[in-house]
Design a protein around this motif. Structure first.
Motif, PDB file in Angstrom:
ATOM      1  N   MET A  13      18.139  27.692  33.228  1.00 36.05           N
ATOM      2  CA  MET A  13      16.871  28.393  33.091  1.00 36.05           C
ATOM      3  C   MET A  13      15.924  27.695  32.115  1.00 36.05           C
ATOM      4  O   MET A  13      14.750  28.045  32.028  1.00 36.05           O
ATOM      5  N   THR A  14      16.456  26.721  31.362  1.00 32.99           N
ATOM      6  CA  THR A  14      15.628  25.959  30.403  1.00 32.99           C
ATOM      7  C   THR A  14      15.704  24.483  30.770  1.00 32.99           C
ATOM      8  O   THR A  14      16.186  23.666  29.993  1.00 32.99           O
ATOM      9  N   LEU A  60      23.651  25.299  24.765  1.00 38.40           N
ATOM     10  CA  LEU A  60      22.575  24.382  25.145  1.00 38.40           C
ATOM     11  C   LEU A  60      23.087  22.948  25.197  1.00 38.40           C
ATOM     12  O   LEU A  60      22.756  22.190  26.122  1.00 38.40           O
ATOM     13  N   LEU A  61      23.919  22.575  24.236  1.00 41.91           N
ATOM     14  CA  LEU A  61      24.499  21.228  24.215  1.00 41.91           C
ATOM     15  C   LEU A  61      25.416  21.014  25.418  1.00 41.91           C
ATOM     16  O   LEU A  61      25.399  19.948  26.041  1.00 41.91           O
ATOM     17  N   ILE A  62      26.214  22.033  25.751  1.00 40.73           N
ATOM     18  CA  ILE A  62      27.085  21.946  26.938  1.00 40.73           C
ATOM     19  C   ILE A  62      26.235  21.786  28.193  1.00 40.73           C
ATOM     20  O   ILE A  62      26.525  20.953  29.061  1.00 40.73           O
ATOM     21  N   ALA A  63      25.178  22.577  28.289  1.00 37.91           N
ATOM     22  CA  ALA A  63      24.297  22.525  29.462  1.00 37.91           C
ATOM     23  C   ALA A  63      23.579  21.188  29.565  1.00 37.91           C
ATOM     24  O   ALA A  63      23.236  20.738  30.663  1.00 37.91           O
ATOM     25  N   TRP A  64      23.377  20.548  28.436  1.00 40.33           N
ATOM     26  CA  TRP A  64      22.718  19.236  28.414  1.00 40.33           C
ATOM     27  C   TRP A  64      23.648  18.115  28.850  1.00 40.33           C
ATOM     28  O   TRP A  64      23.237  17.202  29.582  1.00 40.33           O
ATOM     29  N   GLY A  65      24.930  18.171  28.460  1.00 41.06           N
ATOM     30  CA  GLY A  65      25.794  17.021  28.660  1.00 41.06           C
ATOM     31  C   GLY A  65      26.903  17.142  29.674  1.00 41.06           C
ATOM     32  O   GLY A  65      27.390  16.128  30.182  1.00 41.06           O
ATOM     33  N   LEU A  66      27.351  18.364  30.008  1.00 45.02           N
ATOM     34  CA  LEU A  66      28.545  18.519  30.839  1.00 45.02           C
ATOM     35  C   LEU A  66      28.179  19.029  32.239  1.00 45.02           C
ATOM     36  O   LEU A  66      28.470  20.159  32.614  1.00 45.02           O
ATOM     37  N   HIS A  67      27.575  18.157  33.013  1.00 42.42           N
ATOM     38  CA  HIS A  67      27.084  18.554  34.338  1.00 42.42           C
ATOM     39  C   HIS A  67      28.188  18.660  35.383  1.00 42.42           C
ATOM     40  O   HIS A  67      27.960  19.214  36.466  1.00 42.42           O
ATOM     41  N   ASP A  92      22.271  42.776  31.235  1.00 43.62           N
ATOM     42  CA  ASP A  92      22.050  42.506  32.655  1.00 43.62           C
ATOM     43  C   ASP A  92      21.208  41.248  32.883  1.00 43.62           C
ATOM     44  O   ASP A  92      21.267  40.650  33.959  1.00 43.62           O
ATOM     45  N   LEU A  93      20.435  40.844  31.882  1.00 43.33           N
ATOM     46  CA  LEU A  93      19.641  39.621  32.015  1.00 43.33           C
ATOM     47  C   LEU A  93      20.544  38.412  32.218  1.00 43.33           C
ATOM     48  O   LEU A  93      20.190  37.489  32.969  1.00 43.33           O
ATOM     49  N   SER A  94      21.695  38.396  31.584  1.00 44.35           N
ATOM     50  CA  SER A  94      22.656  37.302  31.797  1.00 44.35           C
ATOM     51  C   SER A  94      23.082  37.224  33.252  1.00 44.35           C
ATOM     52  O   SER A  94      23.226  36.133  33.821  1.00 44.35           O
ATOM     53  N   LEU A  95      23.292  38.387  33.857  1.00 42.84           N
ATOM     54  CA  LEU A  95      23.711  38.413  35.264  1.00 42.84           C
ATOM     55  C   LEU A  95      22.596  37.923  36.171  1.00 42.84           C
ATOM     56  O   LEU A  95      22.852  37.293  37.203  1.00 42.84           O
ATOM     57  N   LYS A  96      21.361  38.182  35.781  1.00 45.34           N
ATOM     58  CA  LYS A  96      20.225  37.653  36.530  1.00 45.34           C
ATOM     59  C   LYS A  96      20.215  36.129  36.464  1.00 45.34           C
ATOM     60  O   LYS A  96      20.009  35.447  37.478  1.00 45.34           O
ATOM     61  N   HIS A  97      20.464  35.581  35.259  1.00 44.12           N
ATOM     62  CA  HIS A  97      20.531  34.123  35.101  1.00 44.12           C
ATOM     63  C   HIS A  97      21.661  33.546  35.962  1.00 44.12           C
ATOM     64  O   HIS A  97      21.482  32.529  36.642  1.00 44.12           O
ATOM     65  N   VAL A  98      22.828  34.185  35.902  1.00 46.20           N
ATOM     66  CA  VAL A  98      23.992  33.705  36.653  1.00 46.20           C
ATOM     67  C   VAL A  98      23.684  33.686  38.150  1.00 46.20           C
ATOM     68  O   VAL A  98      23.980  32.702  38.849  1.00 46.20           O
ATOM     69  N   SER A  99      23.096  34.746  38.664  1.00 45.83           N
ATOM     70  CA  SER A  99      22.842  34.836  40.105  1.00 45.83           C
ATOM     71  C   SER A  99      21.810  33.812  40.565  1.00 45.83           C
ATOM     72  O   SER A  99      21.873  33.324  41.693  1.00 45.83           O
ATOM     73  N   SER A 132      24.632  35.040  23.645  1.00 44.75           N
ATOM     74  CA  SER A 132      23.763  36.081  24.200  1.00 44.75           C
ATOM     75  C   SER A 132      23.160  35.619  25.525  1.00 44.75           C
ATOM     76  O   SER A 132      23.517  34.562  26.064  1.00 44.75           O
ATOM     77  N   ASP A 133      22.217  36.399  26.036  1.00 43.42           N
ATOM     78  CA  ASP A 133      21.558  36.080  27.304  1.00 43.42           C
ATOM     79  C   ASP A 133      20.906  34.697  27.272  1.00 43.42           C
ATOM     80  O   ASP A 133      20.875  33.996  28.292  1.00 43.42           O
ATOM     81  N   VAL A 134      20.397  34.314  26.113  1.00 40.27           N
ATOM     82  CA  VAL A 134      19.740  32.999  25.984  1.00 40.27           C
ATOM     83  C   VAL A 134      20.723  31.876  26.298  1.00 40.27           C
ATOM     84  O   VAL A 134      20.397  30.927  27.026  1.00 40.27           O
ATOM     85  N   GLY A 135      21.931  31.979  25.755  1.00 39.65           N
ATOM     86  CA  GLY A 135      22.938  30.947  26.009  1.00 39.65           C
ATOM     87  C   GLY A 135      23.335  30.860  27.466  1.00 39.65           C
ATOM     88  O   GLY A 135      23.501  29.764  28.018  1.00 39.65           O
ATOM     89  N   ILE A 136      23.506  32.017  28.110  1.00 43.49           N
ATOM     90  CA  ILE A 136      23.851  32.021  29.537  1.00 43.49           C
ATOM     91  C   ILE A 136      22.694  31.420  30.345  1.00 43.49           C
ATOM     92  O   ILE A 136      22.917  30.719  31.338  1.00 43.49           O
ATOM     93  N   GLY A 137      21.476  31.662  29.905  1.00 41.35           N
ATOM     94  CA  GLY A 137      20.327  31.038  30.549  1.00 41.35           C
ATOM     95  C   GLY A 137      20.383  29.525  30.482  1.00 41.35           C
ATOM     96  O   GLY A 137      20.052  28.830  31.450  1.00 41.35           O
ATOM     97  N   HIS A 138      20.823  28.987  29.345  1.00 42.90           N
ATOM     98  CA  HIS A 138      20.987  27.533  29.225  1.00 42.90           C
ATOM     99  C   HIS A 138      21.988  27.020  30.263  1.00 42.90           C
ATOM    100  O   HIS A 138      21.731  26.027  30.957  1.00 42.90           O
TER     101      HIS A 138
END
Length: 418
Positions: free
Chosen positions: A193-194, A162-169, A217-224, A183-189
């Motif tokens: 997805m958040t 989440l911190l990476i997703a917040w700062g490293l664009h 497979d939810l992670s792959l959904k986030h990635v796609s 987990s899937d939550v982190g890949i969503g970040h």
């Protein structure tokens, strides 16, 4: 008129020195004052990474690196504060700390206390004590980071992502190999997805998730959905992903390399999903996927025929599958079918007849092939690498010598297990 090397202009000397390896670049600086001055020209050291043991104070170290224009550093052992490096190289572009087992959150926190806009590449792989706290520092002060290696950091969690997703664009490459808490939550970040908490790393082009056992497979959904620019995706040893996840990946038009090695739940059905989409894959690895068989090769020939590299080691394929694939794979350059024990000389003959662009083939452990099949393979006009490890008929140099007579290339590289 004869011209002695001592009479060359410094610019010419620098051009010559630029072709030397790193050790010899240092040696020529000790010959004389003129060579020393020429060897310190920044063009001589362009792209060089300094490899350092930081054990004791050396006041001349960083001024010397600065004079030569060196901006890439690998720390082989760290006995001093990391801040010593950051302060000494304010324009550092690449910092490799891989394996510095004594680097802690505290040490990294003292080093990263202000913006370092020049730093583009940071490798923290195997720095075991590092936690999400350090990722917060990195996200705050290394805004221009493009490559982040975190392989083997087992203390990293979804909060860190989440911190990476917040700062490293601007991040383009992220390695999370064996980050077991992700987990899937982190890949969503990462995939945005958040958005209320973090924008995400939407510029990612390369993502390594090898051995992240909590992913599904939810992670792959986030990635796609969120990482449309992704080009390279490594999912090897991710036991939680299945054929259904391949549906999500099948329309990622920018994806050109997919690694599914040892993904136990990927079968012919998953390959069918990939082949029916709009993928333009150049490389696919499904080695050690026990449920991959001849039907997968038929699907690959129908929808993934543009592949340049295909790895099928230890898959349950046979000559029949090879026959169903080879006529469509005109661009294939690398084929790895090691430990595919059902492949015989017939399969090698089909490969030799149709895969004429092959430059490398792995036949490690293919115990049903004989010299007859190998004679055909060595006739491939572009073949450069042939791996024969564990071939039942290899009699070391004796067999190699016999087959060399059939090879059109004197430069064919043989790899035979000793």
């Amino acid at each position: 008129m004869e011209t002695h090397i001592s009479g060359l202009f410094p610019e010419i000397l620098a051009m010559i020195f630029s072709y030397l390896d790193v050790r010899d670049k240092g040696r020529v600086a000790q010959v004389c004052a003129a060579w020393r001055d020429a060897s310190y020209h920044k063009s001589v050291w362009r792209g060089v990474e300094a490899k350092l043991h930081l054990r004791r104070a050396n006041p001349s170290l960083f001024p010397s690196l600065h004079t030569r224009g060196i901006k890439k550093v690998q720390i082989l052992s760290l006995r001093r504060s990391l801040s010593y490096v950051i302060q000494g190289m304010p324009n550092i572009e690449s910092l490799n700390l891989c394996g510095c087992f004594n680097l802690t959150d505290n040490g990294l926190g003292h080093a990263f206390v202000q913006d370092i806009p020049s730093l583009r590449i940071l490798n923290l792989s195997l720095c075991k004590p590092i936690t999400d706290s350090s990722l917060g520092r990195i996200a705050q002060y290394l805004k221009n980071l493009e490559v982040l290696e975190l392989g083997g950091l087992s203390n990293i969690t979804n909060t860190g992502l989440l911190l990476i997703a917040w700062g490293l664009h601007k991040l383009k490459s992220l390695n999370l190999r064996s980050c077991r808490h992700v987990s899937d939550v982190g890949i969503g970040h990462l995939a945005g997805m958040t958005r209320s908490a973090a924008e995400g790393c939407l510029s990612l082009e390369q993502l390594t998730l090898q051995d992240c056992q909590k992913l599904t497979d939810l992670s792959l959904k986030h990635v796609s959905k969120g990482l449309a620019n992704l080009k390279v995706l490594n999912l090897s040893f991710c036991g939680g992903i299945s054929d259904a996840g391949m549906i999500h990946l099948s329309n990622m038009t920018h994806l050109w390399s997919l690694n599914l090695r040892s993904c136990d739940n990927i079968s012919d059905t998953g390959i069918m999903h990939l082949a029916m989409g709009s993928l333009q894959l150049s490389g696919l690895d499904v080695s050690f996927c026990d449920k991959i068989g001849d039907q997968s090769l038929a699907y690959i020939a129908q929808g993934l025929y543009q592949l340049k590299s295909l790895s099928l080691c230890s898959c349950h394929i046979s000559d029949d599958g090879i026959n169903r694939m080879v006529r469509q794979m005109h661009e294939l350059k690398t084929l790895n079918i090691g430990q595919c024990v059902r492949i015989t000389d017939k399969g090698l003959e089909l490969i030799a007849d149709h895969l004429t662009q092959l430059t490398g083939i792995d036949l490690y452990g293919c115990t049903k092939i004989t010299k007859r099949g190998l004679e055909r393979i060595t006739q491939l006009p572009c073949l450069k690498v042939l791996n024969l490890g564990l071939w039942q008929m290899t009699e070391s140099e004796k067999v190699r010598g016999k087959l060399s007579a059939f090879s059109p290339l004197g430069t064919l590289e043989w790899r035979v297990a000793k």
